[in-house]
Design an enzyme around this catalytic site. Structure first.
Site, PDB file in Angstrom:
ATOM      1  N   GLY A 143      22.656  -8.367  37.024  1.00  0.00           N
ATOM      2  CA  GLY A 143      21.932  -8.518  35.767  1.00  0.00           C
ATOM      3  C   GLY A 143      22.592  -7.836  34.587  1.00  0.00           C
ATOM      4  N   LYS A 198      14.100 -10.668  35.271  1.00  0.00           N
ATOM      5  CA  LYS A 198      14.745 -11.103  34.021  1.00  0.00           C
ATOM      6  C   LYS A 198      15.072 -12.593  34.021  1.00  0.00           C
ATOM      7  CE  LYS A 198      16.971  -6.621  33.135  1.00  0.00           C
ATOM      8  NZ  LYS A 198      18.263  -5.940  32.896  1.00  0.00           N
ATOM      9  N   ASN A 211      15.071  -9.647  28.852  1.00  0.00           N
ATOM     10  CA  ASN A 211      14.530  -8.324  29.185  1.00  0.00           C
ATOM     11  C   ASN A 211      13.523  -7.819  28.164  1.00  0.00           C
ATOM     12  OD1 ASN A 211      16.169  -7.523  27.019  1.00  0.00           O
ATOM     13  ND2 ASN A 211      16.784  -5.622  28.017  1.00  0.00           N
ATOM     14  N   SER A 243      12.044   5.094  35.253  1.00  0.00           N
ATOM     15  CA  SER A 243      12.500   4.591  33.956  1.00  0.00           C
ATOM     16  C   SER A 243      12.274   5.620  32.852  1.00  0.00           C
ATOM     17  CB  SER A 243      11.752   3.307  33.608  1.00  0.00           C
ATOM     18  OG  SER A 243      12.020   2.929  32.276  1.00  0.00           O
ATOM     19  N   TYR A 285      24.172   5.521  33.955  1.00  0.00           N
ATOM     20  CA  TYR A 285      23.917   6.641  33.046  1.00  0.00           C
ATOM     21  C   TYR A 285      23.168   7.784  33.714  1.00  0.00           C
ATOM     22  CZ  TYR A 285      19.179   4.756  32.218  1.00  0.00           C
ATOM     23  OH  TYR A 285      17.882   4.299  32.356  1.00  0.00           O
ATOM     24  N   GLY A 324      27.170   4.883  29.941  1.00  0.00           N
ATOM     25  CA  GLY A 324      26.015   4.018  30.139  1.00  0.00           C
ATOM     26  C   GLY A 324      24.829   4.416  29.291  1.00  0.00           C
ATOM     27  N   THR A 334      12.334  -5.905  33.516  1.00  0.00           N
ATOM     28  CA  THR A 334      13.518  -5.451  34.234  1.00  0.00           C
ATOM     29  C   THR A 334      13.541  -6.064  35.635  1.00  0.00           C
ATOM     30  OG1 THR A 334      14.857  -3.490  34.749  1.00  0.00           O
ATOM     31  CG2 THR A 334      12.483  -3.306  35.124  1.00  0.00           C
TER      32      THR A 334
END
Length: 282
Positions: free
Chosen positions: A131, A68, A89, A14, A222, A243, A64
């Site tokens: 999601g 969620k 989220n 992340s 992304y 993204g 995440t």
């Protein structure tokens, strides 16, 4: 100090921490951001972990995959969140109780307006009903889309999203495989909310031969920022939204919820790319 974190499964890649720390620095706020990975926490339980965070002084946490939906069931939603949107989220710990938000939803709308201005979405074909697909579809409804068409290889999941959107007042239908090509050709906008196009899942969810009559396209992927789908869409004359815009604006929206600060998106974008130029290419 603003103490934040991310709860999820397998979250080591992340980029949320560096975005929130940077936004804090822009506001003169020292931010810590911890990764609370359920794979590394013994006997993990979502409500238990949220309780620990609240007691340990966290202002809030992002949530995440795959928590969620569970978070939405446990936590009172903020007023701006549609009642039918069954995922949270972002959780804020307040003295009068915990509040849940979905900044993917508001972040998508903010990114869309930033990229396309007042252009109406029109009729939109969306690939993927997971999601991020849930948030994007509700975002389309919030933006005033004329009609939302959902396709997912898992038909049950696709129909479930359609039913959820209908409960929220959207004009929506499920598109079966046999009708997909015609739906793509006739759409004003195209959205990819599947993993196809990620570095580990190369390719495009939509045949480039079907592109050209639409107005715009968005890819939730992304990493990389320029996906095969968006490359083909741009080549065919469509306006595109990457993204990164969703990642960026959902993060800004979350930070604003956590901190009460107002972020200048243009200034934050410059700061982020100066600090992390590799984000331009994913």
């Amino acid at each position: 100090m603003l103490k934040l974190g991310l709860i999820g499964k397998g979250i080591s890649r992340s980029q949320s921490a560096r975005l929130h720390v940077l936004l804090g620095r822009m506001c003169g706020i020292e931010v810590t951001y911890d990764y609370l990975d359920s794979e590394k926490i013994a006997d993990f339980d979502l409500i238990g972990q949220l309780t620990v965070c609240a007691k340990d002084g966290y202002a809030g946490v992002n949530v995440t995959h795959p928590y969620k939906t569970e978070a939405r069931k446990l936590i009172q939603r903020r007023k701006r969140l549609p009642e039918a949107l069954g995922a949270v989220n972002t959780v804020v710990f307040r003295e009068d109780g915990w509040r849940g938000d979905n900044t993917d939803y508001v972040g998508f709308m903010r990114g869309y307006r930033g990229q396309f201005g007042d252009q109406a979405p029109g009729t939109v074909l969306q690939m993927g009903a997971g999601g991020v697909g849930l948030a994007a579809a509700f975002g389309l409804h919030g933006l005033g889309a004329d009609r939302i068409l959902i396709h997912d290889k898992d038909a049950d999941r696709g129909h479930e999203l359609v039913a959820t959107l209908k409960a929220g007042g959207a004009n929506v239908a499920f598109i079966a495989e046999a009708d997909l090509s015609d739906a793509i050709r006739n759409a004003d906008g195209l959205i990819n909310c599947t993993p196809v196009g990620m570095n580990q899942y190369p390719g495009s969810p939509i045949d480039a031969a079907l592109l050209g009559g639409q107005k715009w396209a968005f890819d939730a992927v992304y990493t990389p920022v320029e996906t095969a789908f968006l490359h083909s869409a741009q080549k065919a004359g469509l306006s595109v939204m990457t993204g990164f815009e969703l990642f960026f604006f959902q993060g800004i929206e979350a930070f604003e919820v956590f901190s009460g600060a107002q972020i200048d998106g243009d200034a934050a974008r410059i700061e982020y790319f100066n600090a992390y130029p590799e984000a331009l290419t994913g």
